[in-house]
Design a protein around this motif. Structure first.
Motif, PDB file in Angstrom:
ATOM      1  N   GLU B   3       0.808  -1.215   0.000  1.00 45.55           N
ATOM      2  CA  GLU B   3       0.000   0.000   0.000  1.00 45.55           C
ATOM      3  C   GLU B   3       0.840   1.264   0.000  1.00 45.55           C
ATOM      4  O   GLU B   3       1.992   1.269   0.430  1.00 45.55           O
ATOM      5  CB  GLU B   3      -0.897   0.025   1.239  1.00 45.55           C
ATOM      6  CG  GLU B   3      -2.006  -1.008   1.224  1.00 45.55           C
ATOM      7  CD  GLU B   3      -2.950  -0.842   2.410  1.00 45.55           C
ATOM      8  OE1 GLU B   3      -4.021  -1.467   2.381  1.00 45.55           O
ATOM      9  OE2 GLU B   3      -2.603  -0.096   3.336  1.00 45.55           O
ATOM     10  N   VAL B   4       0.175   2.311  -0.485  1.00 48.77           N
ATOM     11  CA  VAL B   4       0.694   3.667  -0.326  1.00 48.77           C
ATOM     12  C   VAL B   4      -0.237   4.360   0.666  1.00 48.77           C
ATOM     13  O   VAL B   4      -1.455   4.402   0.442  1.00 48.77           O
ATOM     14  CB  VAL B   4       0.709   4.425  -1.670  1.00 48.77           C
ATOM     15  CG1 VAL B   4       1.072   5.879  -1.453  1.00 48.77           C
ATOM     16  CG2 VAL B   4       1.682   3.761  -2.639  1.00 48.77           C
ATOM     17  N   THR B   5       0.325   4.842   1.752  1.00 46.25           N
ATOM     18  CA  THR B   5      -0.473   5.428   2.828  1.00 46.25           C
ATOM     19  C   THR B   5      -0.332   6.941   2.833  1.00 46.25           C
ATOM     20  O   THR B   5       0.793   7.461   2.863  1.00 46.25           O
ATOM     21  CB  THR B   5      -0.016   4.875   4.188  1.00 46.25           C
ATOM     22  OG1 THR B   5      -0.125   3.453   4.180  1.00 46.25           O
ATOM     23  CG2 THR B   5      -0.901   5.426   5.307  1.00 46.25           C
ATOM     24  N   GLN B   6      -1.450   7.617   2.781  1.00 47.11           N
ATOM     25  CA  GLN B   6      -1.427   9.080   2.785  1.00 47.11           C
ATOM     26  C   GLN B   6      -2.122   9.609   4.044  1.00 47.11           C
ATOM     27  O   GLN B   6      -3.183   9.118   4.433  1.00 47.11           O
ATOM     28  CB  GLN B   6      -2.140   9.650   1.559  1.00 47.11           C
ATOM     29  CG  GLN B   6      -1.392   9.412   0.272  1.00 47.11           C
ATOM     30  CD  GLN B   6      -2.038  10.141  -0.886  1.00 47.11           C
ATOM     31  OE1 GLN B   6      -2.496   9.539  -1.843  1.00 47.11           O
ATOM     32  NE2 GLN B   6      -2.062  11.478  -0.796  1.00 47.11           N
ATOM     33  N   GLU B  24       3.638   7.539   2.375  1.00 48.20           N
ATOM     34  CA  GLU B  24       4.609   6.533   2.787  1.00 48.20           C
ATOM     35  C   GLU B  24       4.344   5.227   2.058  1.00 48.20           C
ATOM     36  O   GLU B  24       3.191   4.824   1.874  1.00 48.20           O
ATOM     37  CB  GLU B  24       4.497   6.319   4.309  1.00 48.20           C
ATOM     38  CG  GLU B  24       5.581   5.478   4.918  1.00 48.20           C
ATOM     39  CD  GLU B  24       5.578   5.539   6.441  1.00 48.20           C
ATOM     40  OE1 GLU B  24       4.695   6.206   7.025  1.00 48.20           O
ATOM     41  OE2 GLU B  24       6.451   4.909   7.056  1.00 48.20           O
ATOM     42  N   GLN B  25       5.416   4.575   1.626  1.00 45.87           N
ATOM     43  CA  GLN B  25       5.300   3.252   1.011  1.00 45.87           C
ATOM     44  C   GLN B  25       6.489   2.408   1.449  1.00 45.87           C
ATOM     45  O   GLN B  25       7.584   2.927   1.624  1.00 45.87           O
ATOM     46  CB  GLN B  25       5.209   3.339  -0.518  1.00 45.87           C
ATOM     47  CG  GLN B  25       6.355   4.044  -1.219  1.00 45.87           C
ATOM     48  CD  GLN B  25       7.534   3.160  -1.568  1.00 45.87           C
ATOM     49  OE1 GLN B  25       7.440   1.932  -1.549  1.00 45.87           O
ATOM     50  NE2 GLN B  25       8.654   3.778  -1.916  1.00 45.87           N
ATOM     51  N   HIS B  26       6.228   1.100   1.604  1.00 43.02           N
ATOM     52  CA  HIS B  26       7.282   0.167   2.030  1.00 43.02           C
ATOM     53  C   HIS B  26       7.375  -0.994   1.053  1.00 43.02           C
ATOM     54  O   HIS B  26       7.569  -2.144   1.455  1.00 43.02           O
ATOM     55  CB  HIS B  26       6.995  -0.316   3.457  1.00 43.02           C
ATOM     56  CG  HIS B  26       7.035   0.789   4.469  1.00 43.02           C
ATOM     57  ND1 HIS B  26       8.203   1.380   4.875  1.00 43.02           N
ATOM     58  CD2 HIS B  26       6.038   1.450   5.118  1.00 43.02           C
ATOM     59  CE1 HIS B  26       7.941   2.335   5.739  1.00 43.02           C
ATOM     60  NE2 HIS B  26       6.640   2.409   5.909  1.00 43.02           N
ATOM     61  N   MET B  27       7.212  -0.671  -0.235  1.00 44.78           N
ATOM     62  CA  MET B  27       7.293  -1.690  -1.272  1.00 44.78           C
ATOM     63  C   MET B  27       8.652  -1.685  -1.963  1.00 44.78           C
ATOM     64  O   MET B  27       8.849  -2.401  -2.929  1.00 44.78           O
ATOM     65  CB  MET B  27       6.182  -1.448  -2.305  1.00 44.78           C
ATOM     66  CG  MET B  27       4.794  -1.636  -1.727  1.00 44.78           C
ATOM     67  SD  MET B  27       3.489  -1.251  -2.897  1.00 44.78           S
ATOM     68  CE  MET B  27       3.463   0.533  -2.795  1.00 44.78           C
ATOM     69  N   GLY B  28       9.546  -0.822  -1.505  1.00 45.55           N
ATOM     70  CA  GLY B  28      10.857  -0.727  -2.149  1.00 45.55           C
ATOM     71  C   GLY B  28      10.824   0.042  -3.457  1.00 45.55           C
ATOM     72  O   GLY B  28      11.781  -0.030  -4.243  1.00 45.55           O
ATOM     73  N   HIS B  29       9.707   0.740  -3.705  1.00 44.71           N
ATOM     74  CA  HIS B  29       9.604   1.527  -4.932  1.00 44.71           C
ATOM     75  C   HIS B  29      10.557   2.721  -4.873  1.00 44.71           C
ATOM     76  O   HIS B  29      10.702   3.369  -3.842  1.00 44.71           O
ATOM     77  CB  HIS B  29       8.162   2.016  -5.137  1.00 44.71           C
ATOM     78  CG  HIS B  29       7.212   0.935  -5.506  1.00 44.71           C
ATOM     79  ND1 HIS B  29       5.864   1.144  -5.668  1.00 44.71           N
ATOM     80  CD2 HIS B  29       7.418  -0.382  -5.772  1.00 44.71           C
ATOM     81  CE1 HIS B  29       5.281   0.004  -6.031  1.00 44.71           C
ATOM     82  NE2 HIS B  29       6.200  -0.930  -6.086  1.00 44.71           N
ATOM     83  N   CYS B  68      11.421  14.752  -0.376  1.00 47.38           N
ATOM     84  CA  CYS B  68      11.547  13.299  -0.291  1.00 47.38           C
ATOM     85  C   CYS B  68      12.665  12.987   0.707  1.00 47.38           C
ATOM     86  O   CYS B  68      13.831  12.867   0.317  1.00 47.38           O
ATOM     87  CB  CYS B  68      11.852  12.702  -1.660  1.00 47.38           C
ATOM     88  SG  CYS B  68      11.777  10.899  -1.724  1.00 47.38           S
ATOM     89  N   PRO B  69      12.342  12.852   1.992  1.00 42.34           N
ATOM     90  CA  PRO B  69      13.376  12.647   3.014  1.00 42.34           C
ATOM     91  C   PRO B  69      14.129  11.323   2.861  1.00 42.34           C
ATOM     92  O   PRO B  69      15.310  11.248   3.191  1.00 42.34           O
ATOM     93  CB  PRO B  69      12.589  12.657   4.330  1.00 42.34           C
ATOM     94  CG  PRO B  69      11.269  13.264   4.000  1.00 42.34           C
ATOM     95  CD  PRO B  69      11.002  12.955   2.566  1.00 42.34           C
ATOM     96  N   ASN B  70      13.438  10.294   2.402  1.00 38.34           N
ATOM     97  CA  ASN B  70      14.090   9.006   2.131  1.00 38.34           C
ATOM     98  C   ASN B  70      13.251   8.244   1.113  1.00 38.34           C
ATOM     99  O   ASN B  70      12.208   8.734   0.674  1.00 38.34           O
ATOM    100  CB  ASN B  70      14.302   8.211   3.426  1.00 38.34           C
ATOM    101  CG  ASN B  70      12.999   7.911   4.143  1.00 38.34           C
ATOM    102  OD1 ASN B  70      12.089   7.304   3.582  1.00 38.34           O
ATOM    103  ND2 ASN B  70      12.912   8.333   5.408  1.00 38.34           N
ATOM    104  N   SER B  71      13.693   7.061   0.782  1.00 36.89           N
ATOM    105  CA  SER B  71      13.054   6.336  -0.321  1.00 36.89           C
ATOM    106  C   SER B  71      11.639   5.886  -0.002  1.00 36.89           C
ATOM    107  O   SER B  71      10.910   5.476  -0.906  1.00 36.89           O
ATOM    108  CB  SER B  71      13.905   5.117  -0.698  1.00 36.89           C
ATOM    109  OG  SER B  71      14.021   4.238   0.402  1.00 36.89           O
ATOM    110  N   THR B 104       1.199   2.437  -7.964  1.00 43.47           N
ATOM    111  CA  THR B 104       0.301   2.138  -6.861  1.00 43.47           C
ATOM    112  C   THR B 104      -0.074   3.476  -6.240  1.00 43.47           C
ATOM    113  O   THR B 104       0.808   4.229  -5.827  1.00 43.47           O
ATOM    114  CB  THR B 104       0.978   1.239  -5.818  1.00 43.47           C
ATOM    115  OG1 THR B 104       1.361   0.007  -6.441  1.00 43.47           O
ATOM    116  CG2 THR B 104       0.012   0.938  -4.681  1.00 43.47           C
ATOM    117  N   PHE B 105      -1.360   3.752  -6.213  1.00 44.95           N
ATOM    118  CA  PHE B 105      -1.837   5.031  -5.681  1.00 44.95           C
ATOM    119  C   PHE B 105      -2.285   4.883  -4.236  1.00 44.95           C
ATOM    120  O   PHE B 105      -2.809   3.839  -3.829  1.00 44.95           O
ATOM    121  CB  PHE B 105      -3.045   5.523  -6.487  1.00 44.95           C
ATOM    122  CG  PHE B 105      -2.692   6.230  -7.755  1.00 44.95           C
ATOM    123  CD1 PHE B 105      -2.570   5.536  -8.948  1.00 44.95           C
ATOM    124  CD2 PHE B 105      -2.493   7.602  -7.767  1.00 44.95           C
ATOM    125  CE1 PHE B 105      -2.263   6.192 -10.128  1.00 44.95           C
ATOM    126  CE2 PHE B 105      -2.184   8.271  -8.947  1.00 44.95           C
ATOM    127  CZ  PHE B 105      -2.067   7.556 -10.118  1.00 44.95           C
TER     128      PHE B 105
END
Lengths: 113, 114
Positions: B3-6, B24-29, B68-71, B104-105
């Motif tokens: 997921e992408v969390t807003q 925030e996303q934790h898919m490694g995108h 963009c503070p980090n990936s 992914t939105f």
């Protein structure tokens, strides 16, 4: 694609029928296309994609057709269900610049039970 | 996590306020995007970050400032907005800058400027 202002084109179908949603894209150099589904209050959801070296691609209950000659894309949904009711957008992108997608104006699909 | 969390989901702000939207996303995108969507219109691209660097700014007014503070994180800082900036702000991510397999939105932040 061009905006259609405040009124989205609407396609109404009966539950169980097949739906066909059309999209005319603008850039003949575009070679990657995606269909998105957007339900009310949510972000767009990926449905299916196709590259320009193909003219048809099938997924689960969905088929995308690409006609590069007339710059036309269509999304076919088989056995349409009430959960398919949403706004559908096509998006186009150019090879080597995939991160710049342009969305078409959208079609609202209304599935009647 | 796919997921992408807003956050926040809804925001009302005055024209003199400063606020931030978070994604925030934790898919490694490695590519992340901000889109703006007005009612009954398609999403319009605002910014693209690729490998944490700003790669595309679609001539967005300076009252919108991305970061963009980090990936995994993408922010959109808002200052001195106008009522016409009221819209749904969508964040998206993709595997890399080719955008292959589509975005992914997130579900968006509904912004109202009063």
């Amino acid at each position: 694609g061009e905006s259609v202002g405040l009124h989205l084109p609407t396609l109404s179908v009966q539950e169980g029928d097949n739906s066909i949603i059309n999209c005319a894209y603008s850039n003949s150099a575009s070679d990657y296309f995606i269909w998105y589904k957007q339900e009310s209050g949510k972000g767009p959801q990926f449905i299916i994609d196709i590259r320009s070296n193909m003219d048809k691609r099938q997924g689960q209950r969905v088929t995308v057709l690409l006609n590069k000659t007339v710059k036309h894309l269509s999304l076919q949904i088989a056995a349409t269900q009430p959960g398919d009711s949403a706004v559908y957008f096509c998006a186009e992108a150019y090879l080597y610049n995939f991160n710049k997608f342009y969305f078409g104006s959208g079609t609202k699909l209304n599935v009647k039970p | 996590d796919t997921e992408v969390t807003q956050t926040p989901k809804h925001l009302v702000m005055g024209m003199t306020n400063k606020k931030s939207l978070k994604c925030e996303q934790h898919m490694g995108h490695r590519a992340m995007y901000w889109y703006k969507q007005k009612a009954k219109k398609p999403p319009e691209l605002m910014f693209v970050y690729s490998y944490e660097k700003l790669s595309i700014n679609e001539s967005v007014p300076s009252r919108f400032s991305p970061e963009c503070p980090n990936s995994s994180l993408l922010n959109l800082h808002l200052h001195a907005l106008q009522p016409e900036d009221s819209a749904l702000y969508l964040c998206a991510s993709s595997q890399d800058s080719t955008g292959d397999y589509g975005y992914t939105f997130g579900s968006g932040t509904r912004l109202t400027v009063v």
